[in-house]
Motif scaffolding. Structure first.
Motif, mmCIF file in Angstrom:
data_model
loop_
_atom_site.group_PDB
_atom_site.id
_atom_site.type_symbol
_atom_site.label_atom_id
_atom_site.label_comp_id
_atom_site.label_asym_id
_atom_site.label_seq_id
_atom_site.Cartn_x
_atom_site.Cartn_y
_atom_site.Cartn_z
ATOM 1 N N LYS A 104 52.197 36.269 37.385
ATOM 2 C CA LYS A 104 51.227 37.334 37.625
ATOM 3 C C LYS A 104 51.858 38.428 38.475
ATOM 4 C CE LYS A 104 47.053 36.157 38.697
ATOM 5 N NZ LYS A 104 45.807 35.728 39.320
ATOM 6 N N TYR A 105 51.436 39.662 38.196
ATOM 7 C CA TYR A 105 51.774 40.801 39.048
ATOM 8 C C TYR A 105 50.492 41.269 39.730
ATOM 9 C CZ TYR A 105 56.248 41.226 36.625
ATOM 10 O OH TYR A 105 57.495 40.997 36.115
ATOM 11 N N ILE A 106 50.607 41.579 41.003
ATOM 12 C CA ILE A 106 49.511 42.182 41.752
ATOM 13 C C ILE A 106 49.988 43.567 42.156
ATOM 14 C CG2 ILE A 106 48.008 42.017 43.768
ATOM 15 C CD1 ILE A 106 48.635 38.942 43.691
ATOM 16 N N VAL A 107 49.280 44.587 41.689
ATOM 17 C CA VAL A 107 49.705 45.972 41.875
ATOM 18 C C VAL A 107 48.751 46.655 42.852
ATOM 19 C CG1 VAL A 107 50.212 48.153 40.708
ATOM 20 C CG2 VAL A 107 50.537 45.978 39.487
ATOM 21 N N VAL A 108 49.324 47.211 43.925
ATOM 22 C CA VAL A 108 48.517 47.917 44.920
ATOM 23 C C VAL A 108 48.951 49.371 44.956
ATOM 24 C CG1 VAL A 108 47.799 48.045 47.334
ATOM 25 C CG2 VAL A 108 48.304 45.819 46.305
ATOM 26 N N THR A 109 47.982 50.260 44.745
ATOM 27 C CA THR A 109 48.217 51.696 44.857
ATOM 28 C C THR A 109 47.141 52.268 45.763
ATOM 29 O OG1 THR A 109 46.895 52.092 42.858
ATOM 30 C CG2 THR A 109 49.301 51.942 42.572
ATOM 31 N N ARG A 110 47.391 53.487 46.226
ATOM 32 C CA ARG A 110 46.441 54.163 47.106
ATOM 33 C C ARG A 110 45.995 53.264 48.254
ATOM 34 N NH1 ARG A 110 44.026 55.167 42.115
ATOM 35 N NH2 ARG A 110 42.064 54.330 42.867
ATOM 36 N N PHE A 111 46.910 52.438 48.725
ATOM 37 C CA PHE A 111 46.734 51.577 49.886
ATOM 38 C C PHE A 111 45.820 50.388 49.663
ATOM 39 C CE2 PHE A 111 45.412 50.771 54.403
ATOM 40 C CZ PHE A 111 46.646 50.338 54.838
ATOM 41 N N GLN A 112 44.743 50.521 48.893
ATOM 42 C CA GLN A 112 43.832 49.408 48.711
ATOM 43 C C GLN A 112 43.341 49.216 47.281
ATOM 44 O OE1 GLN A 112 40.659 50.102 51.481
ATOM 45 N NE2 GLN A 112 41.735 49.093 53.142
ATOM 46 N N HIS A 113 43.837 49.980 46.334
ATOM 47 C CA HIS A 113 43.422 49.818 44.948
ATOM 48 C C HIS A 113 44.285 48.709 44.355
ATOM 49 C CE1 HIS A 113 43.366 50.850 40.593
ATOM 50 N NE2 HIS A 113 42.078 50.838 40.870
ATOM 51 N N VAL A 114 43.661 47.572 44.026
ATOM 52 C CA VAL A 114 44.397 46.375 43.611
ATOM 53 C C VAL A 114 44.010 45.985 42.196
ATOM 54 C CG1 VAL A 114 44.896 43.963 44.150
ATOM 55 C CG2 VAL A 114 44.403 45.569 46.013
ATOM 56 N N VAL A 115 45.039 45.785 41.350
ATOM 57 C CA VAL A 115 44.818 45.251 40.014
ATOM 58 C C VAL A 115 45.816 44.121 39.787
ATOM 59 C CG1 VAL A 115 43.888 47.376 39.010
ATOM 60 C CG2 VAL A 115 46.328 46.936 38.887
#
Length: 173
Positions: free
Chosen positions: A158-169
């Motif tokens: 699995k990949y956990i992608v965090v952008t904009r500090f708290q946007h997690v997918v």
């Protein structure tokens, strides 16, 4: 300084209670994997987290990934704590990010955590895996071919992608 950090975090990024990461599937998953592929090509180093039974241990490694992002490749000297940890416990996480150590990172940086298990690279796949790794890191050819070096792959779950500090997918592979 505290005010500078607070102002760099957009209001919509305030943590929402009970919010869980969104798992991407279908076309969204395909698009996210394409973005990750380009992102990984742009980054040379990653932080590998291993476990020795009592405490986590992190190391900086040069990495590359296969085209389908099912594997992340890296090499290490066999006489390291990192390698001994991997022999004892193959479960790892790897952080790949593009931070610049600036306030803007809270808004602009991307961090990807890969979760998986480390496996040896089999003889039948070594040639292709070496080509992938050395295309990205040609300066490591002598290190990679040294008898004291272990060439390994992470089978990514699995990949956990965090952008904009708290946007997690999340995306499973």
């Amino acid at each position: 300084m505290k005010d500078e950090i607070a102002s760099a975090i957009p209001q919509e990024l305030k943590e929402k209670e009970g919010e869980t990461p969104v798992e991407k599937t279908g076309l969204e998953k395909k698009e996210l994997l394409e973005q990750l592929r380009a992102f990984f090509e742009s980054q040379l180093l990653a932080v590998l987290a291993t476990q020795n039974g009592t405490a986590p241990y992190v190391s900086l490694v040069a990495f590359a990934s296969d085209e389908k992002l099912k594997y992340i490749l890296f090499s290490t000297t066999k006489a390291t704590r990192k390698y001994l940890n991997l022999l004892a416990n193959p479960s790892v996480s790897m952080l790949i990010d593009n931070r610049k150590n600036a306030i803007e990172d809270l808004r602009d940086a991307m961090a990807v955590t890969a979760l998986g298990k480390v496996e040896p690279i089999e003889d039948f796949e070594r040639s292709i895996m070496e080509k992938i790794y050395l295309m990205k890191h040609p300066q490591l050819v002598d290190f990679l071919h040294s008898p004291t070096t272990a060439f390994l792959k992470i089978r990514v779950e699995k990949y956990i992608v965090v952008t904009r500090f708290q946007h997690v997918v999340e995306v499973s592979v």
